[in-house]
Motif scaffolding. Structure first.
Motif, PDB file in Angstrom:
ATOM      1  N   UNK A 159       0.926  -1.154   0.035  1.00  0.00           N
ATOM      2  CA  UNK A 159      -0.019   0.110   0.005  1.00  0.00           C
ATOM      3  C   UNK A 159       0.922   1.457  -0.146  1.00  0.00           C
ATOM      4  N   UNK A 160       1.725   1.082   0.824  1.00  0.00           N
ATOM      5  CA  UNK A 160       2.831   2.491   1.119  1.00  0.00           C
ATOM      6  C   UNK A 160       3.745   2.406  -0.505  1.00  0.00           C
ATOM      7  N   UNK A 161       3.989   1.447  -0.888  1.00  0.00           N
ATOM      8  CA  UNK A 161       4.881   1.335  -1.942  1.00  0.00           C
ATOM      9  C   UNK A 161       4.302   1.860  -3.220  1.00  0.00           C
ATOM     10  N   UNK A 162       2.893   1.520  -3.477  1.00  0.00           N
ATOM     11  CA  UNK A 162       2.032   1.787  -4.549  1.00  0.00           C
ATOM     12  C   UNK A 162       1.622   3.557  -4.802  1.00  0.00           C
ATOM     13  N   UNK A 163       2.131   4.038  -3.623  1.00  0.00           N
ATOM     14  CA  UNK A 163       2.009   5.401  -3.954  1.00  0.00           C
ATOM     15  C   UNK A 163       2.993   6.177  -4.853  1.00  0.00           C
ATOM     16  N   UNK A 164       4.104   5.490  -5.026  1.00  0.00           N
ATOM     17  CA  UNK A 164       5.070   5.900  -5.979  1.00  0.00           C
ATOM     18  C   UNK A 164       5.349   4.888  -7.135  1.00  0.00           C
ATOM     19  N   UNK A 165       5.519   3.612  -6.682  1.00  0.00           N
ATOM     20  CA  UNK A 165       5.824   2.475  -7.738  1.00  0.00           C
ATOM     21  C   UNK A 165       4.700   2.310  -8.672  1.00  0.00           C
ATOM     22  N   UNK A 166       4.876   1.960  -9.984  1.00  0.00           N
ATOM     23  CA  UNK A 166       3.780   1.519 -10.858  1.00  0.00           C
ATOM     24  C   UNK A 166       3.336   0.269 -10.475  1.00  0.00           C
ATOM     25  N   UNK A 167       2.091  -0.330 -10.666  1.00  0.00           N
ATOM     26  CA  UNK A 167       1.670  -1.225 -10.152  1.00  0.00           C
ATOM     27  C   UNK A 167       2.367  -2.555 -10.532  1.00  0.00           C
ATOM     28  N   UNK A 168       2.866  -2.381 -11.885  1.00  0.00           N
ATOM     29  CA  UNK A 168       3.572  -3.440 -12.494  1.00  0.00           C
ATOM     30  C   UNK A 168       5.007  -3.669 -12.147  1.00  0.00           C
ATOM     31  N   UNK A 169       5.411  -2.841 -11.148  1.00  0.00           N
ATOM     32  CA  UNK A 169       6.977  -2.988 -10.539  1.00  0.00           C
ATOM     33  C   UNK A 169       7.003  -4.236 -10.244  1.00  0.00           C
ATOM     34  N   UNK A 170       8.202  -4.898 -10.521  1.00  0.00           N
ATOM     35  CA  UNK A 170       8.625  -6.277  -9.849  1.00  0.00           C
ATOM     36  C   UNK A 170       8.867  -6.484  -8.488  1.00  0.00           C
ATOM     37  N   UNK A 171       8.381  -7.388  -7.740  1.00  0.00           N
ATOM     38  CA  UNK A 171       8.759  -7.665  -6.268  1.00  0.00           C
ATOM     39  C   UNK A 171       8.900  -9.138  -6.194  1.00  0.00           C
ATOM     40  N   UNK A 222       7.860 -14.602  -6.904  1.00  0.00           N
ATOM     41  CA  UNK A 222       7.936 -13.539  -8.005  1.00  0.00           C
ATOM     42  C   UNK A 222       6.588 -12.844  -8.265  1.00  0.00           C
ATOM     43  N   UNK A 223       6.348 -11.467  -8.157  1.00  0.00           N
ATOM     44  CA  UNK A 223       5.253 -10.943  -8.499  1.00  0.00           C
ATOM     45  C   UNK A 223       5.475  -9.455  -8.761  1.00  0.00           C
ATOM     46  N   UNK A 224       4.528  -8.576  -8.705  1.00  0.00           N
ATOM     47  CA  UNK A 224       4.401  -7.276  -8.900  1.00  0.00           C
ATOM     48  C   UNK A 224       3.848  -6.569  -7.642  1.00  0.00           C
ATOM     49  N   UNK A 225       4.040  -5.174  -7.677  1.00  0.00           N
ATOM     50  CA  UNK A 225       3.400  -4.463  -6.515  1.00  0.00           C
ATOM     51  C   UNK A 225       1.771  -4.795  -6.444  1.00  0.00           C
ATOM     52  N   UNK A 226       1.005  -5.152  -7.564  1.00  0.00           N
ATOM     53  CA  UNK A 226      -0.221  -5.489  -7.618  1.00  0.00           C
ATOM     54  C   UNK A 226      -0.412  -6.900  -7.160  1.00  0.00           C
ATOM     55  N   UNK A 227       0.472  -7.744  -7.316  1.00  0.00           N
ATOM     56  CA  UNK A 227      -0.044  -9.160  -6.891  1.00  0.00           C
ATOM     57  C   UNK A 227       0.761  -9.760  -5.748  1.00  0.00           C
ATOM     58  N   UNK A 228       1.757  -9.379  -5.489  1.00  0.00           N
ATOM     59  CA  UNK A 228       2.873  -9.855  -4.365  1.00  0.00           C
ATOM     60  C   UNK A 228       2.013 -10.220  -3.134  1.00  0.00           C
TER      61      UNK A 228
END
Length: 245
Positions: free
Chosen positions: A171-183, A198-204
């Motif tokens: 939730x905090x990361x999503x304020x600046x990183x795009x939703x498809x940023x790798x995590x 492996x996932x993204x901001x949206x899925x991890x």
């Protein structure tokens, strides 16, 4: 002398040669419970204490007493002592008691996690900085170091001690990183039980919940984690001056 030794991330072969030698030579070992591979403290001549249920005062009193008896003590911490090891409060008490000490660095779980995914955390023109941090939980963080503030840099981020709060993290990361940023989440890096997700901001967050991960895992975030990057370092460019290598 008391030695604070980084035990490495878990694989017993990832302790330094100096750390291994000190374990063999010392008279007393106090190790960080389940965070340190028990193989490292098996078969030693030293008296071994598990600090998992020892408060700070008992830990330092045990070290001070042994040192004053002329014994060599190893305080064995997981990973590297420079990150989240709580050695500062122990050292303060040793200084007050007039006891000599030395810090022996170890391999961080940060390095082990990067090795587990076979990737560099800095990529030319993508990310040249790595932010090491944690989310606020039982331990507060300075207001300027909240994840949402650090995320504005969009650098590679390695987040310790936060997997139990994965939903708050994203939730905090999503304020600046795009939703498809790798995590990438690496659980128990370098241990036999190591798992990588492996996932993204949206899925991890959903991936972590499904896997049942609640502790002993690192969260790595950033564009540098994309495995298909074609960016090339100038270090081995044929036109690059060799004196820079």
């Amino acid at each position: 002398m008391i030695y604070f030794v980084g035990a490495g991330p878990g694989n017993p072969e990832l302790i330094t040669l100096k750390g291994h030698r000190l374990l063999k030579e010392c008279d007393v070992v106090i190790y960080a419970g389940s965070l340190v591979n028990p193989v490292l403290v098996t078969g030693l001549k030293a008296k071994v204490y598990d600090s998992a249920h020892m408060p700070l005062e008992e830990i330092t009193d045990t070290m001070v007493t042994a040192a004053r008896e002329g014994k060599m003590v190893v305080r064995l911490h997981s990973g590297d002592t420079s990150f989240y090891s709580a050695i500062t409060e122990q050292i303060h008490r040793l200084k007050t008691a007039g006891i000599a000490y030395e810090v022996v660095p170890g391999v961080s779980s940060l390095g082990a996690a990067a090795a587990a995914i076979g990737q560099e955390l800095t990529i030319p023109e993508v990310s040249q900085s790595v932010i090491v941090t944690r989310i606020e939980g039982n331990t507060a963080v300075p207001s300027g170091e909240r994840l949402s503030a650090l995320a504005t840099h969009k650098a590679t981020m390695v987040i310790f001690l936060s997997i139990a709060h994965i939903e708050a993290v994203v939730s905090e990361l999503a304020t600046s990183y795009p939703a498809d940023t790798p995590v990438v989440v690496v659980e128990r890096a370098s241990w036999p039980q190591q798992r990588v997700f492996e996932g993204t901001i949206r899925t991890i967050a959903a991936i972590v919940k499904e896997a049942g991960i609640t502790k002993t895992a690192l969260i790595l975030v950033g564009e540098a984690l994309k495995t298909d990057t074609t960016k090339r370092s100038r270090l081995y460019d044929g036109e690059f001056q060799k004196r820079q290598r």
